[in-house]
Every structure is written in structure tokens, then in C-alpha cells.
Scaffold this motif. Sequence first.
Motif, PDB file in Angstrom:
ATOM      1  N   TRP B  91      40.996  56.548  57.363  1.00 59.29           N
ATOM      2  CA  TRP B  91      41.251  55.714  56.074  1.00 59.29           C
ATOM      3  C   TRP B  91      41.373  54.156  56.560  1.00 59.29           C
ATOM      4  N   HIS B  92      41.717  53.939  57.919  1.00 61.10           N
ATOM      5  CA  HIS B  92      41.580  52.497  58.456  1.00 61.10           C
ATOM      6  C   HIS B  92      40.161  52.003  58.442  1.00 61.10           C
ATOM      7  N   ARG B  93      39.207  53.043  58.596  1.00 57.81           N
ATOM      8  CA  ARG B  93      37.914  52.430  58.709  1.00 57.81           C
ATOM      9  C   ARG B  93      37.235  52.209  57.498  1.00 57.81           C
ATOM     10  N   GLY B  94      37.951  52.685  56.424  1.00 57.53           N
ATOM     11  CA  GLY B  94      37.669  52.528  55.034  1.00 57.53           C
ATOM     12  C   GLY B  94      36.626  53.563  54.545  1.00 57.53           C
ATOM     13  N   LEU B  95      36.842  54.620  55.228  1.00 57.81           N
ATOM     14  CA  LEU B  95      36.232  55.851  54.713  1.00 57.81           C
ATOM     15  C   LEU B  95      37.033  56.909  53.792  1.00 57.81           C
ATOM     16  N   ASP B  96      37.013  57.012  52.630  1.00 51.19           N
ATOM     17  CA  ASP B  96      37.866  57.599  51.619  1.00 51.19           C
ATOM     18  C   ASP B  96      37.113  59.169  51.448  1.00 51.19           C
ATOM     19  N   VAL B  97      37.144  60.047  52.406  1.00 50.04           N
ATOM     20  CA  VAL B  97      36.837  61.288  52.470  1.00 50.04           C
ATOM     21  C   VAL B  97      37.812  62.167  51.808  1.00 50.04           C
ATOM     22  N   SER B  98      37.568  63.508  51.561  1.00 55.71           N
ATOM     23  CA  SER B  98      38.534  64.305  51.123  1.00 55.71           C
ATOM     24  C   SER B  98      39.028  64.808  52.292  1.00 55.71           C
ATOM     25  N   CYS B  99      40.430  65.328  52.150  1.00 65.97           N
ATOM     26  CA  CYS B  99      41.349  65.849  53.063  1.00 65.97           C
ATOM     27  C   CYS B  99      40.641  66.936  53.854  1.00 65.97           C
ATOM     28  N   GLY B 100      40.220  67.887  53.321  1.00 69.79           N
ATOM     29  CA  GLY B 100      39.515  68.934  53.909  1.00 69.79           C
ATOM     30  C   GLY B 100      40.691  70.061  54.337  1.00 69.79           C
ATOM     31  N   CYS B 101      41.919  69.817  54.037  1.00 75.62           N
ATOM     32  CA  CYS B 101      43.312  70.551  54.391  1.00 75.62           C
ATOM     33  C   CYS B 101      43.089  71.878  53.813  1.00 75.62           C
ATOM     34  N   PHE B 102      42.653  71.959  52.538  1.00 72.24           N
ATOM     35  CA  PHE B 102      42.746  73.238  51.810  1.00 72.24           C
ATOM     36  C   PHE B 102      41.449  73.899  51.121  1.00 72.24           C
ATOM     37  N   GLY B 103      40.249  73.490  51.825  1.00 74.51           N
ATOM     38  CA  GLY B 103      39.016  73.751  51.288  1.00 74.51           C
ATOM     39  C   GLY B 103      38.705  73.314  49.661  1.00 74.51           C
ATOM     40  N   PRO B 104      38.488  74.326  48.935  1.00 73.47           N
ATOM     41  CA  PRO B 104      38.334  74.143  47.432  1.00 73.47           C
ATOM     42  C   PRO B 104      39.606  73.860  46.750  1.00 73.47           C
ATOM     43  N   LEU B 105      40.739  74.164  47.308  1.00 75.73           N
ATOM     44  CA  LEU B 105      41.745  73.907  46.787  1.00 75.73           C
ATOM     45  C   LEU B 105      42.561  72.592  47.138  1.00 75.73           C
ATOM     46  N   ASP B 106      41.933  71.869  47.733  1.00 76.12           N
ATOM     47  CA  ASP B 106      42.341  70.588  48.127  1.00 76.12           C
ATOM     48  C   ASP B 106      42.454  69.505  46.958  1.00 76.12           C
ATOM     49  N   VAL B 107      43.695  68.749  46.962  1.00 77.33           N
ATOM     50  CA  VAL B 107      44.271  67.982  45.790  1.00 77.33           C
ATOM     51  C   VAL B 107      44.185  66.445  46.297  1.00 77.33           C
ATOM     52  N   GLY B 108      43.776  65.592  45.962  1.00 77.28           N
ATOM     53  CA  GLY B 108      43.659  64.251  46.203  1.00 77.28           C
ATOM     54  C   GLY B 108      43.122  63.915  47.406  1.00 77.28           C
ATOM     55  N   GLY B 109      42.933  62.577  48.037  1.00 79.03           N
ATOM     56  CA  GLY B 109      42.167  62.032  49.090  1.00 79.03           C
ATOM     57  C   GLY B 109      42.868  62.073  50.298  1.00 79.03           C
TER      58      GLY B 109
END
Lengths: 144, 146
Positions: B91-109
Motif C-alpha cells: 500500500w505504501h508503494r502505491g499499489l492497490d492490488v486485491s488482498c488475495g486472502c480469500f481467492g474469489p471470495l475476496d471483498v475489498g482491497g
Amino acid sequence: MSSYPGKLRSWMTQALTIGSLALFPAVLTFRFGHSSIEAWLDDEPARVSFAVVSRWDRVLWIDARSAPQYSRDHLEGALLLNEDRWEELLPVILEAWAPGRRIVVYCNPGRCDASHSVARRLRKELGTKDVYVLAEGWGAWALK
Amino acid sequence: MRLATPVVRFGLAAVFVISGVVKLADIPAFLNAVSQYQLLPPKLVLGLGIYLPWLEIAVGFALFHPRFLHGAALLISVLNLVFIAAMIATWHRGLDVSCGCFGPLDVGGLRAGIARDSLFLAAASALLLTSPTPARPCLQPAPRAG
């Protein structure tokens, strides 16, 4: 009642046991499972930083953002290519590219899968591994 | 408190088992999610991407076993600390990737991911520090009668 260092040692032993147990199915998954993993390794284009690319000769830049973003501003010499208009835009790329010429794809910095998917598809369709993704994304040159 | 501990324990177990299974179901997608953090070289992404789902499943099941409860809670705390550090760095590097925590069930960044993992970290730490250590079986011979 055991002391905290004693407890911590016991907790760490338990954690190591759990970690070791997870290692077995992971090794089996890697060894026997999922040909898709190998495909991922083959398909995944390397990410390169702008500092590295700026030392390369005759780089073909591909802008994987949307057409309006490309029209507004793009890196000099970069060609537009995205999944939405792939068939229409690919011939322009083929005309500009020659085997041995490196291709670097960029899209917006941050949340942007487009450069990866465009690079993967280009690798497949051009039959070359010389397709890279710009790590920093659009505007990397301004960060220098 | 008596009710809170099993609820937290089973809640965390369910979260980690589901998270591991979802990732295993689509490993390439998880590998892509990890590689988007741009923190690890592809070989390490591959190793982590295959090991982490199994570790999450193992940790989830270990929470059910009293003998491994503290070890599992410790692992969850450490894992979530690492996840939070990785997300903050990204986040600090300005990359707003998806969390990847729950695969397709991921909610939010990333921000949602950091908030969620902080909650898991707090829950696992509380579990670690408040759960009683199971009593060891008594190995002394029973006193003879008479």
C-alpha cells in the motif's frame, strides 16, 4: 504452572509440528498435482523495472490501458493493445515487432491485471518469451 | 468469556480452513495475487503459493485439538503479522492490488485486508494468551491400596 520461556518453547514446538505437517501435502501438490502450476510458471511474464528497461535497445512498448487513456497520454512510441480490441489492434503490433525485439507492457500503476494478461497472451500468440511487464506501471519514467 | 473462547476458536478455524481450500481450488489465481504484491521473486511466489493454503488448512484443523491450540494460535498471529506487514508495504508503494486472502471470495482491497487481518491477529493473540494449557497426564503410579 510453567514459566513463559517454557510455554513459548512448547508453543513453538507445536507450531513447527503444524508447519511440518503442512509441508507434506504441499510437496505432493507440487510434485503430482496441477499441471496448471507449470502453466503458470511458463506463462508468467517477468516483471522488469523501468531502470532495467531503459538500458535495453529497441524496446517495443505496449500500452495495455484503455483507448481513452492511451489517447490522452502515452509513452512516446508505445502502441495500444488491450483485450477488448485484441483482434483489431494486434496486426499493428505484428507489423512493428520482429523476432528478437523485446516487448514491455505497461498499464496503470496499482491494481492492474491488464499488463499481465496482455503480456501472457502476447507470449503465447507471438511464440516468444521476450515479453515483460513494467513493474511500476504507467508513469514509471516520472519516478526516476 | 467461557463462551467467547470456543466461538473465537471455531470462527478462526473455519476462516483459515475455508481460506486454504479456496486458494487450493485455484492455485494459479492465488499465485497471480501473490505476485501482484511485487515483493517476492517468481520461484518464492510459487513455493509460498503452494505451501500457504496447506498451512492455513493445517492451522485451522489444529485449532480443534487442545494439544495444538497454542501452537496454532501462535502461527496465526505470526502469519497475520506478516500478511499485514506485506499489505502495508504494498500500500505504501502505491499499489492497490486485491488482498488475495480469500481467492474469489475476496471483498475489498488492501485496506479491508489490513483491517480484517488485524482482527484475526487480535483474536489469535487473545486465544494464545487466555487459553489454559492442557494438563499433562499424570505418570506417577497410583498409591497402593492397603
